[in-house]
Design an enzyme around this catalytic site. Structure first.
Site, PDB file in Angstrom:
ATOM      1  N   ASN A 120       0.436  -7.021  18.068  1.00  0.00           N
ATOM      2  CA  ASN A 120      -0.685  -7.620  17.346  1.00  0.00           C
ATOM      3  C   ASN A 120      -1.915  -7.573  18.242  1.00  0.00           C
ATOM      4  OD1 ASN A 120      -2.403  -9.480  15.860  1.00  0.00           O
ATOM      5  ND2 ASN A 120      -0.528 -10.122  14.806  1.00  0.00           N
ATOM      6  N   VAL A 121      -3.111  -7.598  17.611  1.00  0.00           N
ATOM      7  CA  VAL A 121      -4.339  -7.586  18.424  1.00  0.00           C
ATOM      8  C   VAL A 121      -4.651  -8.998  18.923  1.00  0.00           C
ATOM      9  CG1 VAL A 121      -5.405  -5.543  17.383  1.00  0.00           C
ATOM     10  CG2 VAL A 121      -5.734  -7.783  16.317  1.00  0.00           C
ATOM     11  N   GLU A 122      -3.974  -9.992  18.321  1.00  0.00           N
ATOM     12  CA  GLU A 122      -4.279 -11.375  18.749  1.00  0.00           C
ATOM     13  C   GLU A 122      -2.986 -12.167  18.873  1.00  0.00           C
ATOM     14  OE1 GLU A 122      -6.503 -12.972  15.443  1.00  0.00           O
ATOM     15  OE2 GLU A 122      -4.681 -13.241  14.244  1.00  0.00           O
ATOM     16  N   HIS A 164       6.781  -8.120  -0.953  1.00  0.00           N
ATOM     17  CA  HIS A 164       5.662  -8.659  -1.742  1.00  0.00           C
ATOM     18  C   HIS A 164       5.250  -7.703  -2.845  1.00  0.00           C
ATOM     19  CE1 HIS A 164       4.302 -11.668   1.598  1.00  0.00           C
ATOM     20  NE2 HIS A 164       5.438 -11.995   1.012  1.00  0.00           N
ATOM     21  N   CYS A 178       7.777  -9.724 -21.402  1.00  0.00           N
ATOM     22  CA  CYS A 178       8.947  -8.956 -21.854  1.00  0.00           C
ATOM     23  C   CYS A 178       9.557  -8.104 -20.740  1.00  0.00           C
ATOM     24  CB  CYS A 178       8.573  -8.039 -23.024  1.00  0.00           C
ATOM     25  SG  CYS A 178       7.562  -6.639 -22.517  1.00  0.00           S
ATOM     26  N   ASP A 234       0.810  -1.235   0.000  1.00  0.00           N
ATOM     27  CA  ASP A 234       0.000   0.000   0.000  1.00  0.00           C
ATOM     28  C   ASP A 234       0.837   1.276   0.000  1.00  0.00           C
ATOM     29  OD1 ASP A 234      -0.858  -0.817   3.461  1.00  0.00           O
ATOM     30  OD2 ASP A 234       0.914   0.226   2.690  1.00  0.00           O
ATOM     31  N   CYS A 264       0.176  -5.370 -22.464  1.00  0.00           N
ATOM     32  CA  CYS A 264       1.500  -4.761 -22.548  1.00  0.00           C
ATOM     33  C   CYS A 264       1.610  -3.944 -23.847  1.00  0.00           C
ATOM     34  CB  CYS A 264       2.569  -5.859 -22.534  1.00  0.00           C
ATOM     35  SG  CYS A 264       4.221  -5.229 -22.837  1.00  0.00           S
TER      36      CYS A 264
HETATM   37  C1  BV8 Z   1       7.270 -18.102  -2.827  1.00  0.00           C
HETATM   38  C2  BV8 Z   1       0.273 -10.336  -2.741  1.00  0.00           C
HETATM   39  C3  BV8 Z   1       8.690 -19.548  -4.019  1.00  0.00           C
HETATM   40  C4  BV8 Z   1      -0.167  -8.967  -2.940  1.00  0.00           C
HETATM   41  C5  BV8 Z   1       0.813 -11.910  -1.058  1.00  0.00           C
HETATM   42  C6  BV8 Z   1       7.483 -22.440   2.163  1.00  0.00           C
HETATM   43  C7  BV8 Z   1       8.498 -21.772   1.486  1.00  0.00           C
HETATM   44  C8  BV8 Z   1       8.218 -21.010   0.353  1.00  0.00           C
HETATM   45  C9  BV8 Z   1       6.885 -20.901  -0.118  1.00  0.00           C
HETATM   46  C10 BV8 Z   1       5.880 -21.564   0.561  1.00  0.00           C
HETATM   47  C11 BV8 Z   1       6.164 -22.325   1.685  1.00  0.00           C
HETATM   48  N1  BV8 Z   1       5.004 -22.842   2.145  1.00  0.00           N
HETATM   49  C12 BV8 Z   1       3.982 -22.435   1.350  1.00  0.00           C
HETATM   50  C13 BV8 Z   1       4.477 -21.661   0.358  1.00  0.00           C
HETATM   51  C14 BV8 Z   1       3.687 -21.033  -0.710  1.00  0.00           C
HETATM   52  C15 BV8 Z   1       3.195 -19.647  -0.321  1.00  0.00           C
HETATM   53  C16 BV8 Z   1       2.687 -19.570   1.083  1.00  0.00           C
HETATM   54  O1  BV8 Z   1       3.400 -19.089   1.968  1.00  0.00           O
HETATM   55  N2  BV8 Z   1       1.443 -19.980   1.304  1.00  0.00           N
HETATM   56  C17 BV8 Z   1       0.876 -19.836   2.645  1.00  0.00           C
HETATM   57  C18 BV8 Z   1      -0.601 -19.389   2.518  1.00  0.00           C
HETATM   58  C19 BV8 Z   1       1.008 -21.186   3.338  1.00  0.00           C
HETATM   59  N3  BV8 Z   1       4.236 -18.651  -0.497  1.00  0.00           N
HETATM   60  C20 BV8 Z   1       4.440 -18.135  -1.722  1.00  0.00           C
HETATM   61  O2  BV8 Z   1       3.871 -18.535  -2.727  1.00  0.00           O
HETATM   62  C21 BV8 Z   1       5.420 -16.983  -1.840  1.00  0.00           C
HETATM   63  N4  BV8 Z   1       6.259 -17.259  -2.952  1.00  0.00           N
HETATM   64  O3  BV8 Z   1       7.579 -18.591  -1.790  1.00  0.00           O
HETATM   65  O4  BV8 Z   1       7.901 -18.373  -4.015  1.00  0.00           O
HETATM   66  C22 BV8 Z   1       8.157 -20.312  -5.163  1.00  0.00           C
HETATM   67  C23 BV8 Z   1       8.510 -19.916  -6.431  1.00  0.00           C
HETATM   68  C24 BV8 Z   1       8.019 -20.648  -7.507  1.00  0.00           C
HETATM   69  C25 BV8 Z   1       7.161 -21.745  -7.299  1.00  0.00           C
HETATM   70  C26 BV8 Z   1       6.777 -22.098  -5.984  1.00  0.00           C
HETATM   71  C27 BV8 Z   1       7.257 -21.372  -4.915  1.00  0.00           C
HETATM   72  C28 BV8 Z   1       4.730 -15.665  -2.181  1.00  0.00           C
HETATM   73  C29 BV8 Z   1       4.027 -15.158  -0.988  1.00  0.00           C
HETATM   74  C30 BV8 Z   1       3.485 -13.760  -1.311  1.00  0.00           C
HETATM   75  C31 BV8 Z   1       2.078 -13.885  -1.746  1.00  0.00           C
HETATM   76  N5  BV8 Z   1       1.505 -12.557  -1.952  1.00  0.00           N
HETATM   77  N6  BV8 Z   1       0.261 -10.754  -1.357  1.00  0.00           N
HETATM   78  C32 BV8 Z   1      -1.249  -8.626  -2.039  1.00  0.00           C
HETATM   79  O5  BV8 Z   1      -2.385  -9.021  -2.329  1.00  0.00           O
HETATM   80  O6  BV8 Z   1      -0.915  -8.034  -1.007  1.00  0.00           O
HETATM   81  S1  BV8 Z   1       0.606 -12.573   0.462  1.00  0.00           S
HETATM   82  C33 BV8 Z   1      -0.399 -11.635   1.451  1.00  0.00           C
HETATM   83  O7  BV8 Z   1      -0.280 -12.230   2.777  1.00  0.00           O
HETATM   84  C34 BV8 Z   1       0.011 -10.193   1.674  1.00  0.00           C
HETATM   85  O8  BV8 Z   1       1.271  -9.875   1.136  1.00  0.00           O
HETATM   86  C35 BV8 Z   1       0.085 -10.116   3.189  1.00  0.00           C
HETATM   87  O9  BV8 Z   1       0.863  -9.115   3.645  1.00  0.00           O
HETATM   88  C36 BV8 Z   1       0.657 -11.442   3.451  1.00  0.00           C
HETATM   89  C37 BV8 Z   1       0.775 -11.891   4.854  1.00  0.00           C
HETATM   90  O10 BV8 Z   1      -0.398 -11.630   5.511  1.00  0.00           O
HETATM   91  P1  BV8 Z   1      -0.332 -10.540   6.704  1.00  0.00           P
HETATM   92  O11 BV8 Z   1       0.340  -9.319   6.203  1.00  0.00           O
HETATM   93  O12 BV8 Z   1       0.236 -11.196   7.896  1.00  0.00           O
HETATM   94  O13 BV8 Z   1      -1.840 -10.208   6.859  1.00  0.00           O
HETATM   95  P2  BV8 Z   1      -2.899 -11.109   7.653  1.00  0.00           P
HETATM   96  O14 BV8 Z   1      -4.271 -10.610   7.331  1.00  0.00           O
HETATM   97  O15 BV8 Z   1      -2.585 -12.566   7.444  1.00  0.00           O
HETATM   98  O16 BV8 Z   1      -2.600 -10.822   9.195  1.00  0.00           O
HETATM   99  C38 BV8 Z   1      -2.818  -9.524   9.717  1.00  0.00           C
HETATM  100  C39 BV8 Z   1      -2.385  -9.581  11.161  1.00  0.00           C
HETATM  101  O17 BV8 Z   1      -2.536  -8.276  11.710  1.00  0.00           O
HETATM  102  C40 BV8 Z   1      -3.244 -10.517  12.004  1.00  0.00           C
HETATM  103  O18 BV8 Z   1      -2.404 -11.277  12.859  1.00  0.00           O
HETATM  104  C41 BV8 Z   1      -4.130  -9.567  12.808  1.00  0.00           C
HETATM  105  O19 BV8 Z   1      -4.408 -10.075  14.110  1.00  0.00           O
HETATM  106  C42 BV8 Z   1      -3.233  -8.359  12.937  1.00  0.00           C
HETATM  107  N7  BV8 Z   1      -3.937  -7.079  13.117  1.00  0.00           N
HETATM  108  C43 BV8 Z   1      -5.123  -6.697  12.584  1.00  0.00           C
HETATM  109  N8  BV8 Z   1      -5.394  -5.422  12.966  1.00  0.00           N
HETATM  110  C44 BV8 Z   1      -4.359  -5.006  13.735  1.00  0.00           C
HETATM  111  C45 BV8 Z   1      -3.424  -6.054  13.842  1.00  0.00           C
HETATM  112  N9  BV8 Z   1      -2.293  -5.948  14.563  1.00  0.00           N
HETATM  113  C46 BV8 Z   1      -2.076  -4.775  15.201  1.00  0.00           C
HETATM  114  N10 BV8 Z   1      -2.918  -3.714  15.141  1.00  0.00           N
HETATM  115  C47 BV8 Z   1      -4.065  -3.794  14.424  1.00  0.00           C
HETATM  116  N11 BV8 Z   1      -4.901  -2.733  14.381  1.00  0.00           N
HETATM  117 ZN    ZN Z   2       5.395  -7.196 -22.694  1.00  0.00          ZN
END
Ligand code: BV8
Ligand code: ZN
Length: 247
Positions: free
Chosen positions: A220-222, A126, A137, A111, A156
């Site tokens: 974190n809130v949780e 990310h 390309c 953001d 593109c």
């Molecule tokens: C990759 C895109 C390699 C844009 C996102 C092990 C190793 C490597 C990969 C993996 C692995 N295991 C699994 C994988 C695959 C996968 C993965 O991790 N899956 C998960 C679901 C199990 N990972 C990937 O694919 C990654 N790539 O590793 O490449 C590869 C290459 C080729 C082939 C295969 C593999 C890519 C990961 C990135 C994906 N893109 N976003 C967008 O839409 O933003 S991920 C998405 O989740 C966002 O980026 C986000 O930031 C991210 C993490 O989530 P959080 O930021 O933590 O947000 P969330 O809602 O979950 O939590 C919010 C927290 O805030 C909560 O705890 C809540 O309580 C708290 N909160 C709320 N309000 C408040 C607060 N805290 C304080 N104050 C408040 N007011």
């Molecule tokens: Zn292109």
């Protein structure tokens, strides 16, 4: 248990003293730091991914197979991000950096609110949503208003392939790990703010700091999977807890 929940005032004092003594402090942020700016997080009950299952929409595979479907989510996300402003948590991190008490912010967020709040060294592992990229390309161009006009999939200019936002989808490599590696190696204090620590490989970073003997301060809130590993865990909205910690 390494967790000291600083309910008492001296708990906060002790946490502040430990953080002040750190030589290479870093922050790792997730969607939770932007919730108080009006951007819902991914996994909360009103989370964006209640509407768009991540495996359905935010994957490289879906983008390649059905770009129109992927762009449904990109548009929804883009609309949510329009016009949002940093909150006191973003500003607290920018202040820490200005005062030489933070080396960089590593963020999973796309953001741009850290930069808007004045943080200068921000590593967007990310990606970010203000540009579109061509996987065929490699051309990159700024996002334009008309890119959000349904149902078009922006193409593109050079090669005609469908464009995607410059964000890291599931199945795509996360960015700047060559820069993050050395930062984490020497990090002796990590603020982990607003992340469920469920997405890899970023979710491993706090464990790496702990493995190197560094201190982890969670905001974190949780409870999360990190809470039991953290040295300190500040429960509550980070728009309140982080400025109090930084004061
Ligand atoms: C990759 C895109 C390699 C844009 C996102 C092990 C190793 C490597 C990969 C993996 C692995 N295991 C699994 C994988 C695959 C996968 C993965 O991790 N899956 C998960 C679901 C199990 N990972 C990937 O694919 C990654 N790539 O590793 O490449 C590869 C290459 C080729 C082939 C295969 C593999 C890519 C990961 C990135 C994906 N893109 N976003 C967008 O839409 O933003 S991920 C998405 O989740 C966002 O980026 C986000 O930031 C991210 C993490 O989530 P959080 O930021 O933590 O947000 P969330 O809602 O979950 O939590 C919010 C927290 O805030 C909560 O705890 C809540 O309580 C708290 N909160 C709320 N309000 C408040 C607060 N805290 C304080 N104050 C408040 N007011
Ligand atoms: Zn292109």
């Amino acid at each position: 248990m390494r967790v000291k929940k600083p309910h008492s005032a001296d708990g906060w004092q002790q946490a502040r003293a430990e953080f002040r003594a750190a030589r290479r402090p870093l922050a790792l942020t997730g969607a939770g730091i932007s919730v108080e700016s009006g951007i819902p997080d991914f996994r909360g009950d009103h989370g964006l991914w209640r509407r768009f299952e991540p495996e359905q929409y935010a994957t490289l595979e879906v983008f390649r197979r059905e770009p129109h479907k992927a762009w449904e989510m990109y548009r929804a996300l883009g609309e949510v991000l329009q016009g949002k402003q940093p909150n006191p948590a973003h500003r607290a991190l920018a202040r820490l950096e200005r005062e030489g008490r933070l080396q960089a912010v590593i963020t999973q967020n796309i953001d741009g609110l850290h930069q808007l709040a004045g943080s200068r060294r921000v590593v967007e592992v990310h990606g970010e949503y203000r540009h579109l990229q061509c996987l065929r390309c490699g051309r990159m161009r700024p996002l334009r208003e008309e890119d959000y006009a349904p149902p078009a999939v922006p193409a593109c200019h050079d090669c005609g392939a469908p464009l995607k936002p410059n964000v890291v989808l599931f199945g795509e490599w996360v960015r700047h790990m060559d820069e993050v590696g050395p930062l984490l190696e020497s990090c002796d204090a990590l603020l982990v703010i607003g992340t469920s620590a469920e997405v890899y490989p970023v979710a491993d970073l706090p464990r790496q700091v702990i493995g190197n003997g560094g201190r982890v301060f969670e905001f974190n809130v949780e409870e999360t999977t990190l809470t039991s590993l953290a040295d300190y865990s500040f429960r509550g909205p980070c728009g309140r807890t982080l400025p109090r910690f930084v004061a």
